[in-house]
Write an enzyme that holds these catalytic residues in place. Structure first.
Site, mmCIF file in Angstrom:
data_model
loop_
_atom_site.group_PDB
_atom_site.id
_atom_site.type_symbol
_atom_site.label_atom_id
_atom_site.label_comp_id
_atom_site.label_asym_id
_atom_site.label_seq_id
_atom_site.Cartn_x
_atom_site.Cartn_y
_atom_site.Cartn_z
ATOM 1 N N PHE A 254 -41.564 -12.702 21.379
ATOM 2 C CA PHE A 254 -41.842 -10.841 22.638
ATOM 3 C C PHE A 254 -43.233 -10.849 22.630
ATOM 4 O O PHE A 254 -43.933 -12.171 23.963
ATOM 5 C CB PHE A 254 -40.938 -10.057 23.206
ATOM 6 N N THR B 265 -45.797 -0.995 14.077
ATOM 7 C CA THR B 265 -45.368 -0.403 14.763
ATOM 8 C C THR B 265 -45.547 0.918 14.603
ATOM 9 O O THR B 265 -45.836 1.743 13.464
ATOM 10 C CB THR B 265 -43.428 -1.180 14.454
ATOM 11 N N ASP B 266 -45.179 1.922 15.764
ATOM 12 C CA ASP B 266 -45.373 3.561 15.424
ATOM 13 C C ASP B 266 -44.508 4.266 15.086
ATOM 14 O O ASP B 266 -44.100 5.476 14.692
ATOM 15 C CB ASP B 266 -45.392 4.255 17.006
ATOM 16 N N GLU B 267 -43.008 3.382 14.373
ATOM 17 C CA GLU B 267 -42.426 3.590 13.789
ATOM 18 C C GLU B 267 -42.247 3.916 12.203
ATOM 19 O O GLU B 267 -41.514 4.575 11.657
ATOM 20 C CB GLU B 267 -40.700 2.679 13.978
ATOM 21 N N TYR C 178 -35.839 -1.751 8.570
ATOM 22 C CA TYR C 178 -37.137 -1.914 9.542
ATOM 23 C C TYR C 178 -38.549 -1.102 9.331
ATOM 24 O O TYR C 178 -39.641 -1.913 8.923
ATOM 25 C CB TYR C 178 -36.517 -2.213 11.052
ATOM 26 N N LYS D 88 -41.810 -2.171 7.863
ATOM 27 C CA LYS D 88 -42.349 -2.390 8.795
ATOM 28 C C LYS D 88 -44.738 -1.307 7.724
ATOM 29 O O LYS D 88 -45.624 -2.356 7.972
ATOM 30 C CB LYS D 88 -42.606 -2.201 9.233
ATOM 31 N N LYS E 1 -32.804 -5.782 22.669
ATOM 32 C CA LYS E 1 -32.974 -4.621 22.879
ATOM 33 C C LYS E 1 -32.786 -3.940 24.074
ATOM 34 O O LYS E 1 -32.139 -4.680 25.196
ATOM 35 C CB LYS E 1 -35.175 -4.400 22.918
ATOM 36 N N TYR F 168 -26.675 5.157 23.157
ATOM 37 C CA TYR F 168 -25.657 5.579 21.915
ATOM 38 C C TYR F 168 -26.992 7.023 21.942
ATOM 39 O O TYR F 168 -27.335 8.116 22.496
ATOM 40 C CB TYR F 168 -27.470 5.445 20.724
ATOM 41 N N ARG G 73 -38.667 7.539 23.840
ATOM 42 C CA ARG G 73 -39.128 6.402 23.719
ATOM 43 C C ARG G 73 -41.018 6.285 23.974
ATOM 44 O O ARG G 73 -40.602 7.046 25.898
ATOM 45 C CB ARG G 73 -38.724 4.558 23.554
ATOM 46 N N ASP H 88 -23.711 7.021 18.185
ATOM 47 C CA ASP H 88 -24.799 6.777 18.050
ATOM 48 C C ASP H 88 -25.459 6.272 16.634
ATOM 49 O O ASP H 88 -24.973 5.505 16.086
ATOM 50 C CB ASP H 88 -25.916 8.416 17.867
HETATM 51 P P1 NAD Z 1 -39.201 -10.617 18.351
HETATM 52 O O1 NAD Z 1 -38.353 -10.365 17.007
HETATM 53 O O2 NAD Z 1 -39.127 -10.590 19.770
HETATM 54 O O3 NAD Z 1 -40.458 -11.737 17.877
HETATM 55 C C1 NAD Z 1 -40.302 -12.141 16.213
HETATM 56 C C2 NAD Z 1 -40.633 -13.159 16.447
HETATM 57 O O4 NAD Z 1 -41.383 -13.593 15.303
HETATM 58 C C3 NAD Z 1 -39.866 -14.631 16.688
HETATM 59 O O5 NAD Z 1 -39.811 -15.828 17.348
HETATM 60 C C4 NAD Z 1 -39.648 -15.163 14.751
HETATM 61 O O6 NAD Z 1 -39.190 -16.319 14.948
HETATM 62 C C5 NAD Z 1 -40.712 -15.327 14.475
HETATM 63 N N1 NAD Z 1 -40.176 -14.928 13.111
HETATM 64 C C6 NAD Z 1 -39.011 -13.740 12.568
HETATM 65 N N2 NAD Z 1 -39.442 -13.958 11.242
HETATM 66 C C7 NAD Z 1 -40.482 -15.747 11.610
HETATM 67 C C8 NAD Z 1 -40.467 -16.053 9.448
HETATM 68 N N3 NAD Z 1 -40.180 -15.479 8.584
HETATM 69 N N4 NAD Z 1 -41.704 -17.065 9.613
HETATM 70 C C9 NAD Z 1 -42.544 -17.091 10.990
HETATM 71 N N5 NAD Z 1 -41.625 -16.926 11.765
HETATM 72 C C10 NAD Z 1 -40.396 -15.714 11.661
HETATM 73 O O7 NAD Z 1 -40.458 -9.168 17.753
HETATM 74 P P2 NAD Z 1 -41.467 -8.644 19.415
HETATM 75 O O8 NAD Z 1 -40.497 -7.448 19.263
HETATM 76 O O9 NAD Z 1 -42.254 -10.013 19.524
HETATM 77 O O10 NAD Z 1 -42.341 -7.979 18.149
HETATM 78 C C11 NAD Z 1 -43.650 -8.430 17.076
HETATM 79 C C12 NAD Z 1 -44.028 -7.827 16.394
HETATM 80 O O11 NAD Z 1 -44.705 -6.837 16.988
HETATM 81 C C13 NAD Z 1 -43.276 -7.138 15.149
HETATM 82 O O12 NAD Z 1 -44.308 -7.756 14.026
HETATM 83 C C14 NAD Z 1 -42.969 -5.936 15.152
HETATM 84 O O13 NAD Z 1 -42.601 -5.891 14.660
HETATM 85 C C15 NAD Z 1 -44.127 -5.971 16.250
HETATM 86 N N6 NAD Z 1 -44.036 -4.236 17.294
HETATM 87 C C16 NAD Z 1 -42.958 -4.173 18.020
HETATM 88 C C17 NAD Z 1 -42.743 -3.933 18.903
HETATM 89 C C18 NAD Z 1 -41.681 -3.905 20.100
HETATM 90 O O14 NAD Z 1 -41.713 -3.203 20.701
HETATM 91 N N7 NAD Z 1 -41.168 -4.452 20.039
HETATM 92 C C19 NAD Z 1 -43.989 -2.661 18.998
HETATM 93 C C20 NAD Z 1 -44.303 -2.300 18.356
HETATM 94 C C21 NAD Z 1 -45.013 -3.598 17.746
HETATM 95 O O1 TDX Z 2 -28.027 -0.778 23.243
HETATM 96 C C1 TDX Z 2 -28.694 0.240 22.642
HETATM 97 N N1 TDX Z 2 -28.691 1.723 23.514
HETATM 98 C C2 TDX Z 2 -29.713 2.728 23.327
HETATM 99 O O2 TDX Z 2 -28.863 3.237 23.786
HETATM 100 C C3 TDX Z 2 -30.037 -0.605 22.620
HETATM 101 C C4 TDX Z 2 -30.316 -1.482 21.464
HETATM 102 C C5 TDX Z 2 -30.327 0.636 21.977
HETATM 103 N N2 TDX Z 2 -30.526 2.107 22.413
HETATM 104 C C6 TDX Z 2 -31.496 2.670 22.127
HETATM 105 C C7 TDX Z 2 -32.055 3.170 21.131
HETATM 106 C C8 TDX Z 2 -33.712 4.255 20.927
HETATM 107 O O3 TDX Z 2 -33.116 5.314 20.967
HETATM 108 O O4 TDX Z 2 -32.941 3.142 23.427
HETATM 109 C C9 TDX Z 2 -33.371 3.227 22.212
HETATM 110 C C10 TDX Z 2 -34.811 2.062 22.138
HETATM 111 O O5 TDX Z 2 -33.754 1.049 21.261
HETATM 112 P P1 TDX Z 2 -34.155 -0.242 20.650
HETATM 113 O O6 TDX Z 2 -34.638 -1.386 22.005
HETATM 114 O O7 TDX Z 2 -33.422 -0.732 19.829
HETATM 115 O O8 TDX Z 2 -35.765 0.051 20.101
HETATM 116 P P2 TDX Z 2 -36.326 0.627 19.208
HETATM 117 O O9 TDX Z 2 -35.338 1.057 17.777
HETATM 118 O O10 TDX Z 2 -37.000 2.258 19.873
HETATM 119 O O11 TDX Z 2 -37.109 -0.500 18.302
HETATM 120 C C11 TDX Z 2 -38.256 -1.078 18.894
HETATM 121 O O12 TDX Z 2 -39.331 -0.498 19.240
HETATM 122 C C12 TDX Z 2 -40.956 -0.247 18.275
HETATM 123 C C13 TDX Z 2 -38.826 -2.290 18.924
HETATM 124 O O13 TDX Z 2 -37.320 -2.612 18.484
HETATM 125 C C14 TDX Z 2 -39.158 -2.522 17.780
HETATM 126 O O14 TDX Z 2 -39.690 -3.715 16.888
HETATM 127 C C15 TDX Z 2 -40.545 -1.767 17.620
HETATM 128 O O15 TDX Z 2 -41.017 -1.490 16.415
#
Ligand code: NAD
Ligand code: TDX
Length: 349
Positions: A11, A130-132, A155, A159, A194, A212, A219, A286
């Site tokens: 993503f 991530t902020d997590e 997770y 990280k 997500k 949940y 968030r 939850d």
């Molecule tokens: P995502 O799950 O959409 O994408 C992850 C990508 O990494 C995929 O293309 C997957 O094929 C690849 N991948 C997974 N395992 C692999 C491996 N062993 N070798 C090579 N490639 C591999 O994740 P995202 O939401 O795009 O997040 C990207 C980064 O940003 C992550 O490090 C995540 O922790 C961080 N991040 C995400 C969010 C969020 O809200 N999505 C917020 C803050 C930080």
């Molecule tokens: O079906 C759902 N219903 C629901 O209430 C899902 C999937 C989530 N939730 C809640 C859980 C969280 O409070 O929504 C909030 C967001 O959930 P997610 O989309 O799973 O994100 P979160 O767990 O907050 O983590 C995301 O943000 C930080 C990303 O997945 C991480 O990769 C990133 O680091």
């Protein structure tokens, strides 16, 4: 310059690569294993560009990482590859330990041996995190760069571990490293496990909208294109050894997010039955260990690198809902074979 982006089929990685190809003159090598979360269809708009290349590789393969980095001779490595879904980490933490910790260790080692063999003064290893890692806030306060680490899910613990490895490689081996810790991203091409894409796609398909618990968890939402712009600033202008927090200043409860999606859909695609999308909202069990609130103080990146988000929550969400409505082919392709069984409850069953 030459950029390696790991996880570039995901993503945020795909948004990063589209930005680098569309908005700059740099060359990009995308290193991705194409797990369930990786999808090259997210890159069709730039895949024929001569400045873009893709290699299918697993960051857990240490020799392959060393070979890829040595061959490509990057100026920047932007490390995004990770297992990223909290609920999956509850069910199956092993893959998170392998990819997020061991995989990061391999990419760091590959970067170190390349850096020590080159005189490249531009080189930077940028770890995208991530902020997590900071844990869960109560009603008040913000995460800053000085907040202590307190990860609470498999997770976020994986990280946090990878962040510590990156700092250690900077301090011990002199590798130029930067870390960014960002809040929740949303936008186009996000895999529908997500919250936001899941709710949009369930609503299209007249399925229940799972919230949940009571939906009061908070968030801080940031549009993925704003995140990509911030990451570029940090990779090119950030100070080695520093960390930067990135966030959207858009604190919303989960119920507010779901209600926003419902309201937007009422405007563009009212339900045929004359009932309301909000009628589909269903409170479900939850998440175990569910972090209550995340909120980011972004003053450091604003002050030092001049970054600010361009999208408001309202503009970004309207664009996102429209994008999913107009990109049914992408939605069908990623949903194909993806079981929508509730994840992340095994520990309490
Ligand atoms: P995502 O799950 O959409 O994408 C992850 C990508 O990494 C995929 O293309 C997957 O094929 C690849 N991948 C997974 N395992 C692999 C491996 N062993 N070798 C090579 N490639 C591999 O994740 P995202 O939401 O795009 O997040 C990207 C980064 O940003 C992550 O490090 C995540 O922790 C961080 N991040 C995400 C969010 C969020 O809200 N999505 C917020 C803050 C930080
Ligand atoms: O079906 C759902 N219903 C629901 O209430 C899902 C999937 C989530 N939730 C809640 C859980 C969280 O409070 O929504 C909030 C967001 O959930 P997610 O989309 O799973 O994100 P979160 O767990 O907050 O983590 C995301 O943000 C930080 C990303 O997945 C991480 O990769 C990133 O680091």
């Amino acid at each position: 310059m030459k950029f390696i982006v790991t996880g570039g089929a995901g993503f945020i990685g795909s948004a990063m690569i589209r930005f680098l190809i569309d908005e700059t003159d740099h060359s990009v090598l995308n290193v991705d294993k194409l797990t369930y979360a990786g999808n090259l269809q997210s890159l069709t708009s730039i895949s024929e560009n001569p400045r873009y290349q893709f290699v299918n590789a697993d960051i857990c393969d240490a020799d392959k990482m060393t070979e890829i980095v040595a061959d490509f001779q990057p100026d920047k490595i932007m490390h995004l590859a990770a297992e990223s879904h909290v609920d999956r980490s509850v069910d199956a933490p092993g893959e998170f330990i392998q990819t997020n910790i061991i995989g990061t260790f391999n990419v760091l080692n590959a970067a170190r041996s390349y850096f020590e063999s080159t005189s490249n003064k531009n080189f930077m290893f940028h770890h995208v995190s991530t902020d997590e890692v900071f844990g869960s806030l109560g009603d008040d306060g913000f995460f800053t760069e000085e907040t202590s680490y307190d990860p609470r899910s498999p997770y976020s613990a994986s990280k946090a571990s990878s962040d510590h490895l990156v700092r250690a490689w900077g301090a011990t081996y002199g590798l130029p490293v930067v870390i960014t810790n960002c809040s929740n991203n949303y936008g186009h091409y996000q895999f529908p496990e997500k919250l936001i894409p899941l709710i949009i796609m369930n609503a299209f398909n007249e399925k229940p909208l799972p919230v949940y618990g009571d939906g009061s968890n908070i968030r801080d939402w940031l549009h993925v294109d704003d995140h990509a712009r911030a990451l570029y600033r940090v990779a090119t202008e950030g100070k080695p050894g520093e960390t930067y927090n990135i966030g959207g200043k858009n604190e919303k409860t989960n119920l507010e997010v779901v209600a926003t999606i419902c309201d937007l859909l009422e405007g563009v695609k009212p339900r045929a039955s004359h009932s309301r999308y909000k009628d589909l909202i269903t409170h479900v069990q939850d998440r175990p260990g569910h972090d209550f609130r995340y909120a980011i103080d972004t003053s450091k990146i604003e002050r030092e690198l001049g970054w600010k988000p361009q999208e408001t929550f309202e503009t970004g969400m309207a664009r996102t809902v429209q994008w999913y409505l107009g990109n049914q082919t992408w939605c069908d392709a990623v949903s194909d074979g993806y079981s929508q069984t509730r994840l992340g409850l095994k520990s309490v069953n």
